[in-house]
Structure formats: structure tokens, C-alpha cells
Motif scaffolding. Structure first.
Motif, PDB file in Angstrom:
ATOM      1  N   LYS A  85     -27.835 -37.860  57.974  1.00 44.60           N
ATOM      2  CA  LYS A  85     -26.608 -38.590  58.336  1.00 44.60           C
ATOM      3  C   LYS A  85     -26.360 -39.824  57.481  1.00 44.60           C
ATOM      4  O   LYS A  85     -27.283 -40.464  56.988  1.00 44.60           O
ATOM      5  CB  LYS A  85     -26.679 -39.021  59.809  1.00 44.60           C
ATOM      6  N   PHE A  86     -25.084 -40.165  57.372  1.00 40.56           N
ATOM      7  CA  PHE A  86     -24.649 -41.404  56.733  1.00 40.56           C
ATOM      8  C   PHE A  86     -24.453 -42.456  57.819  1.00 40.56           C
ATOM      9  O   PHE A  86     -23.674 -42.265  58.751  1.00 40.56           O
ATOM     10  CB  PHE A  86     -23.328 -41.186  55.996  1.00 40.56           C
ATOM     11  N   GLY A  87     -25.202 -43.560  57.691  1.00 42.16           N
ATOM     12  CA  GLY A  87     -25.024 -44.651  58.649  1.00 42.16           C
ATOM     13  C   GLY A  87     -24.438 -45.863  57.959  1.00 42.16           C
ATOM     14  O   GLY A  87     -23.243 -46.119  58.025  1.00 42.16           O
ATOM     15  N   CYS A  88     -25.297 -46.608  57.276  1.00 44.69           N
ATOM     16  CA  CYS A  88     -24.857 -47.857  56.643  1.00 44.69           C
ATOM     17  C   CYS A  88     -24.543 -47.688  55.159  1.00 44.69           C
ATOM     18  O   CYS A  88     -23.755 -48.451  54.597  1.00 44.69           O
ATOM     19  CB  CYS A  88     -25.943 -48.915  56.797  1.00 44.69           C
ATOM     20  N   GLY A  89     -25.190 -46.730  54.524  1.00 45.65           N
ATOM     21  CA  GLY A  89     -24.991 -46.535  53.085  1.00 45.65           C
ATOM     22  C   GLY A  89     -25.662 -47.589  52.232  1.00 45.65           C
ATOM     23  O   GLY A  89     -25.461 -47.639  51.022  1.00 45.65           O
ATOM     24  N   GLY A 141     -29.222 -48.546  52.782  1.00 50.53           N
ATOM     25  CA  GLY A 141     -30.670 -48.540  52.966  1.00 50.53           C
ATOM     26  C   GLY A 141     -31.158 -49.370  54.131  1.00 50.53           C
ATOM     27  O   GLY A 141     -32.329 -49.746  54.175  1.00 50.53           O
ATOM     28  N   LEU A 142     -30.280 -49.619  55.105  1.00 50.43           N
ATOM     29  CA  LEU A 142     -30.637 -50.553  56.175  1.00 50.43           C
ATOM     30  C   LEU A 142     -30.853 -49.917  57.549  1.00 50.43           C
ATOM     31  O   LEU A 142     -31.408 -50.557  58.440  1.00 50.43           O
ATOM     32  CB  LEU A 142     -29.532 -51.622  56.314  1.00 50.43           C
ATOM     33  N   CYS A 143     -30.429 -48.665  57.745  1.00 53.26           N
ATOM     34  CA  CYS A 143     -30.453 -48.121  59.110  1.00 53.26           C
ATOM     35  C   CYS A 143     -31.386 -46.931  59.305  1.00 53.26           C
ATOM     36  O   CYS A 143     -31.772 -46.629  60.428  1.00 53.26           O
ATOM     37  CB  CYS A 143     -29.043 -47.734  59.553  1.00 53.26           C
ATOM     38  N   GLY A 144     -31.700 -46.222  58.247  1.00 48.58           N
ATOM     39  CA  GLY A 144     -32.630 -45.094  58.345  1.00 48.58           C
ATOM     40  C   GLY A 144     -32.006 -43.767  58.733  1.00 48.58           C
ATOM     41  O   GLY A 144     -32.714 -42.756  58.792  1.00 48.58           O
ATOM     42  N   ALA A 145     -30.698 -43.736  58.998  1.00 53.72           N
ATOM     43  CA  ALA A 145     -30.069 -42.476  59.429  1.00 53.72           C
ATOM     44  C   ALA A 145     -30.182 -41.382  58.370  1.00 53.72           C
ATOM     45  O   ALA A 145     -30.159 -40.193  58.688  1.00 53.72           O
ATOM     46  CB  ALA A 145     -28.603 -42.717  59.767  1.00 53.72           C
ATOM     47  N   CYS A 146     -30.305 -41.785  57.117  1.00 53.34           N
ATOM     48  CA  CYS A 146     -30.284 -40.836  56.001  1.00 53.34           C
ATOM     49  C   CYS A 146     -31.680 -40.474  55.510  1.00 53.34           C
ATOM     50  O   CYS A 146     -31.822 -39.939  54.404  1.00 53.34           O
ATOM     51  CB  CYS A 146     -29.495 -41.450  54.848  1.00 53.34           C
ATOM     52  N   ARG A 151     -34.805 -43.427  51.762  1.00 51.79           N
ATOM     53  CA  ARG A 151     -33.414 -43.511  52.215  1.00 51.79           C
ATOM     54  C   ARG A 151     -32.528 -42.800  51.189  1.00 51.79           C
ATOM     55  O   ARG A 151     -32.307 -43.303  50.087  1.00 51.79           O
ATOM     56  CB  ARG A 151     -32.972 -44.973  52.351  1.00 51.79           C
ATOM     57  N   CYS A 171     -29.413 -42.419  51.007  1.00 55.48           N
ATOM     58  CA  CYS A 171     -28.132 -43.054  50.645  1.00 55.48           C
ATOM     59  C   CYS A 171     -28.292 -43.974  49.449  1.00 55.48           C
ATOM     60  O   CYS A 171     -27.315 -44.293  48.777  1.00 55.48           O
ATOM     61  CB  CYS A 171     -27.562 -43.837  51.824  1.00 55.48           C
TER      62      CYS A 171
HETATM   63  S1  FES Z   1     -27.311 -44.566  55.696  1.00 56.79           S
HETATM   64 FE1  FES Z   1     -28.335 -46.327  56.501  1.00 56.79          FE
HETATM   65  S2  FES Z   1     -30.209 -46.368  55.384  1.00 56.79           S
HETATM   66 FE2  FES Z   1     -29.072 -44.774  54.480  1.00 56.79          FE
END
Ligand code: FES
Ligand code: FES
Length: 158
Positions: A35-39, A41-46, A56, A58
Motif C-alpha cells: 500500500k501507498f501511505g505517506c510516500g 518512508g515514514l509510515c511502513g504501509a509500503c 520501504r 515508496c
Molecule cells: S508509503 Fe509510507 S513508508 Fe512508504
């Protein structure tokens, strides 16, 4: 052209090597579990694995994975002990962050099959969950860590 191994198979892409891996996975290879979250490198969704380590996607240019092994949530195959534990412990709420959570947890267990709570907190600190599933995530990981034998789902990951 950038060639690499994806979930155990060979792939090559003729796109800009500076394209973020996340975009290549989702838009060029149709693997939308990441998934794309923050784009940023801050949220870990990717989170995916690069040669077995959590990264990460993204923030990683495609060029950085040339000749290496990438594993996504699809590569865990659905029967990974963590995926079963996630169901057993009813971890997800909205679900958006969960593939990233599982990929970080899988990298942790591959490196340290018997992590304690502090190890887990440290390894999972970069995976944010706006639904607050942190305690369930921790319980699910601990339940897998307590099992004596489990095998990585993708050959080559240890
Ligand atoms: S989308 Fe948040 S760390 Fe990659
Ligand atoms: S389950 Fe909703 S963001 Fe984590």
C-alpha cells in the motif's frame, strides 16, 4: 531494463529506473497488496522485503533492486504462520496498514525467530496504524514466535 526476482520468479521492467519500487509493483506488475501511505518512508504501509530485509518500497528506486530478491505480501502465499496468526488474533481493523505490518514482522522473525516484546516493539516501530491495532499485532507476533518450528514461505528467505 531492470531485472530482479519477485516472489521467487524472474521479472524485468523497461521503465525509468528511478521509478519507486512501490509504483512498479502496483502499476506495472499488478501487485496491489503493498500500500501507498505517506510516500516518504515514514509510515511502513509500503513495506516489502529486499533480500530478506524489510524496506520501504515508496522510497526505493527500482534501480536499487536490480539483481536482488523482492518479496511482497503476495509472496507470503496466504498460509504464512503470521497470516494465520493475524486471522486467529483478529488483528486488522480497516486493514490498510496490515500488509506492511506483516512484512515487517516476517523480516523480524526471519532474523530473530524468538523475539521478546522489546524486540518486537523496536522492529515494528516504523509501522504506523491509524486504527491502533498495535497490541493485537504484538500478540500475533508473539504467538508465532512461541511456535518452535516454522518455515519461511519464500525459498531463499531465512
Ligand atoms: S508509503 Fe509510507 S513508508 Fe512508504
Ligand atoms: S488497521 Fe487501519 S490503519 Fe492499521
Amino acid at each position: 531494463m531492470v531485472a530482479f526476482t519477485l516472489n521467487g520468479g524472474d521479472v524485468s521492467l523497461e521503465i525509468d529506473p528511478q521509478t519507486p519500487l512501490l509504483w512498479a509493483l502496483r502499476d506495472n506488475l499488478g501487485l496491489t497488496g503493498t500500500k501507498f501511505g505517506c510516500g516518504m518512508g515514514l509510515c511502513g504501509a509500503c513495506t516489502v522485503h529486499l533480500d530478506g530485509a524489510a524496506v520501504r518500497s515508496c522510497s526505493l528506486p527500482l534501480a536499487a533492486v536490480a539483481g536482488k530478491a523482492v518479496t511482497t505480501i503476495e509472496g507470503l502465499g496466504g498460509e504464512h504462520p503470521l497470516q494465520r496468526a493475524w486471522v486467529e488474533h483478529n488483528v486488522p481493523q480497516c486493514g490498510y496498514c496490515q500488509s506492511g505490518q506483516i512484512m515487517s514482522a516476517a523480516a523480524l522473525l526471519a532474523a530473530n525467530p524468538a523475539p521478546d516484546e522489546a524486540n518486537i516493539r523496536q522492529a515494528m516501530a516504523g509501522n504506523l496504524c491509524r486504527c491502533g491495532t498495535y497490541h493485537k499485532v504484538q500478540r500475533a507476533i508473539l504467538s508465532v514466535a512461541a511456535v518452535a518450528h516454522w518455515e519461511p514461505a519464500v525459498e531463499g528467505e531465512a
